[in-house]
Design a protein around this motif. Structure first.
Motif, PDB file in Angstrom:
ATOM      1  N   SER B  86      13.714  52.115 -32.192  1.00  0.00           N
ATOM      2  CA  SER B  86      13.241  52.417 -30.746  1.00  0.00           C
ATOM      3  C   SER B  86      11.400  52.440 -30.775  1.00  0.00           C
ATOM      4  N   ALA B  87      11.161  51.646 -29.962  1.00  0.00           N
ATOM      5  CA  ALA B  87       9.689  51.110 -29.722  1.00  0.00           C
ATOM      6  C   ALA B  87       9.165  50.492 -28.623  1.00  0.00           C
ATOM      7  N   LEU B  88       8.056  49.876 -28.298  1.00  0.00           N
ATOM      8  CA  LEU B  88       7.840  48.969 -27.397  1.00  0.00           C
ATOM      9  C   LEU B  88       7.590  47.626 -28.005  1.00  0.00           C
ATOM     10  N   TYR B  89       8.431  46.645 -27.332  1.00  0.00           N
ATOM     11  CA  TYR B  89       8.547  45.494 -28.145  1.00  0.00           C
ATOM     12  C   TYR B  89       7.525  44.552 -26.978  1.00  0.00           C
ATOM     13  N   LEU B  90       6.596  43.882 -27.845  1.00  0.00           N
ATOM     14  CA  LEU B  90       5.371  43.272 -27.142  1.00  0.00           C
ATOM     15  C   LEU B  90       5.502  41.709 -27.569  1.00  0.00           C
ATOM     16  N   CYS B  91       5.296  40.841 -26.282  1.00  0.00           N
ATOM     17  CA  CYS B  91       5.246  39.480 -26.761  1.00  0.00           C
ATOM     18  C   CYS B  91       4.031  39.082 -26.413  1.00  0.00           C
ATOM     19  N   ALA B  92       3.426  38.062 -27.166  1.00  0.00           N
ATOM     20  CA  ALA B  92       2.129  37.689 -26.794  1.00  0.00           C
ATOM     21  C   ALA B  92       2.028  36.092 -26.875  1.00  0.00           C
ATOM     22  N   SER B  93       1.412  35.398 -25.957  1.00  0.00           N
ATOM     23  CA  SER B  93       1.068  34.229 -25.915  1.00  0.00           C
ATOM     24  C   SER B  93       0.041  33.419 -26.208  1.00  0.00           C
ATOM     25  N   SER B  94       0.112  32.237 -26.912  1.00  0.00           N
ATOM     26  CA  SER B  94      -1.305  31.644 -27.144  1.00  0.00           C
ATOM     27  C   SER B  94      -0.976  30.218 -27.182  1.00  0.00           C
ATOM     28  N   LEU B  95      -2.136  29.548 -27.390  1.00  0.00           N
ATOM     29  CA  LEU B  95      -2.113  27.895 -27.789  1.00  0.00           C
ATOM     30  C   LEU B  95      -2.617  27.608 -29.146  1.00  0.00           C
ATOM     31  N   VAL B  96      -1.558  26.753 -29.519  1.00  0.00           N
ATOM     32  CA  VAL B  96      -1.501  26.419 -31.326  1.00  0.00           C
ATOM     33  C   VAL B  96      -3.215  25.794 -31.616  1.00  0.00           C
ATOM     34  N   THR B  97      -3.614  25.273 -30.260  1.00  0.00           N
ATOM     35  CA  THR B  97      -4.869  24.618 -30.704  1.00  0.00           C
ATOM     36  C   THR B  97      -6.142  25.534 -30.297  1.00  0.00           C
ATOM     37  N   GLY B  98      -5.720  26.673 -29.587  1.00  0.00           N
ATOM     38  CA  GLY B  98      -6.536  27.417 -29.363  1.00  0.00           C
ATOM     39  C   GLY B  98      -7.542  28.390 -30.267  1.00  0.00           C
ATOM     40  N   SER B  99      -8.239  29.466 -29.852  1.00  0.00           N
ATOM     41  CA  SER B  99      -8.967  29.970 -30.533  1.00  0.00           C
ATOM     42  C   SER B  99      -8.470  31.338 -31.087  1.00  0.00           C
ATOM     43  N   HIS B 100      -7.256  31.484 -31.291  1.00  0.00           N
ATOM     44  CA  HIS B 100      -6.576  32.718 -31.745  1.00  0.00           C
ATOM     45  C   HIS B 100      -6.268  33.762 -30.603  1.00  0.00           C
ATOM     46  N   GLU B 101      -6.850  33.447 -29.512  1.00  0.00           N
ATOM     47  CA  GLU B 101      -6.593  34.380 -28.335  1.00  0.00           C
ATOM     48  C   GLU B 101      -5.339  34.725 -27.908  1.00  0.00           C
ATOM     49  N   GLN B 102      -4.856  35.925 -28.089  1.00  0.00           N
ATOM     50  CA  GLN B 102      -3.295  36.242 -27.961  1.00  0.00           C
ATOM     51  C   GLN B 102      -3.409  37.023 -26.543  1.00  0.00           C
TER      52      GLN B 102
END
Lengths: 116, 113
Positions: B86-102
């Motif tokens: 039981s929890a909040l499940y979070l999805c994050a997206s980013s660019l593989v060539t990007g700057s780590h920003e999710q």
């Protein structure tokens, strides 16, 4: 070594005051240090981030101070407003080649309340 | 420009059941990461998908599995649900060539009874 420590756990600040949240890490491979703001029932929102080649980054009322030798960084919120009341997470991530690559390792969070 | 979207918003399951959560990344992003956030804690990394392959994995059992589709959307599957899931499940997206920003979605609140 994968942990990011964060303090305080909770913080109460008067409107107009300065909120300061501190974080520390052990893994020297970390090269990216974001701060996230999370409101109840919402996902974390990227607030501001810094890399270890600079000692300070400012965006509006939010400033990150970074001390590479001490492996510590902090978030300062100037002129704190009631709308800033939220949970703040510091985090860290590492470059390609290591086991921490692109895993964002979060601190335990600081609950900030700004009172009028 | 749509941000990260997740479905469903809330879900109630019984112990032992299986669940599938869905995520659509931010437009232009190609990498999806999943996190579990227990109440009062920071998000914990589950795994990351890029080019339809699992690229990184956190300390989660094999009951947690995922998939990424050619359009970069992703699913998180959890089998044999436990009360502790039981929890909040979070999805994050980013660019593989990007700057780590999710960039995170709003999450799916899973309750296991």
């Amino acid at each position: 070594q994968q942990q990011v420590k964060q303090s305080p756990q909770s913080l109460i600040v008067q409107k107009g005051g300065i909120s300061i949240i501190n974080c520390a890490y052990e893994n020297t491979a970390f090269d990216y240090f974001p701060w996230y703001q999370q409101f109840p029932g919402k996902g974390p929102a990227l607030l501001i981030a810094i890399r270890p080649d600079v000692s300070e980054k400012k965006e509006g009322r939010f400033t990150i101070s970074f001390n590479k030798s001490a492996k510590q960084f902090s978030l300062h919120i100037m002129d704190s407003q009631p709308g800033d009341s939220a949970t703040y997470f510091c985090a860290a991530s590492a470059p390609p080649g290591g086991t921490s690559y692109d895993k964002v390792i979060f601190g335990p969070g600081t609950s900030l309340s700004v009172i009028p | 420009d749509a941000g990260v979207t997740q479905s469903p918003t809330h879900l109630i399951k019984t112990r032992g059941q299986q669940v599938t959560l869905r995520c659509s990344p931010k437009s232009g992003h190609d990498t999806v990461s999943w996190y579990q956030q227990a109440l009062g804690q920071g998000p914990q990394f589950i795994f990351q998908y890029y080019e339809e392959e699992e690229r990184q994995r956190g300390n989660f059992p094999d009951r947690f599995s995922g998939h990424q589709f050619p359009n970069y959307s992703s699913e998180l599957n959890v089998n044999a649900l436990l009360l502790g899931d039981s929890a909040l499940y979070l999805c994050a997206s980013s660019l593989v060539t990007g700057s780590h920003e999710q960039y995170f979605g709003p999450g799916t609140r899973l309750t296991v009874t």
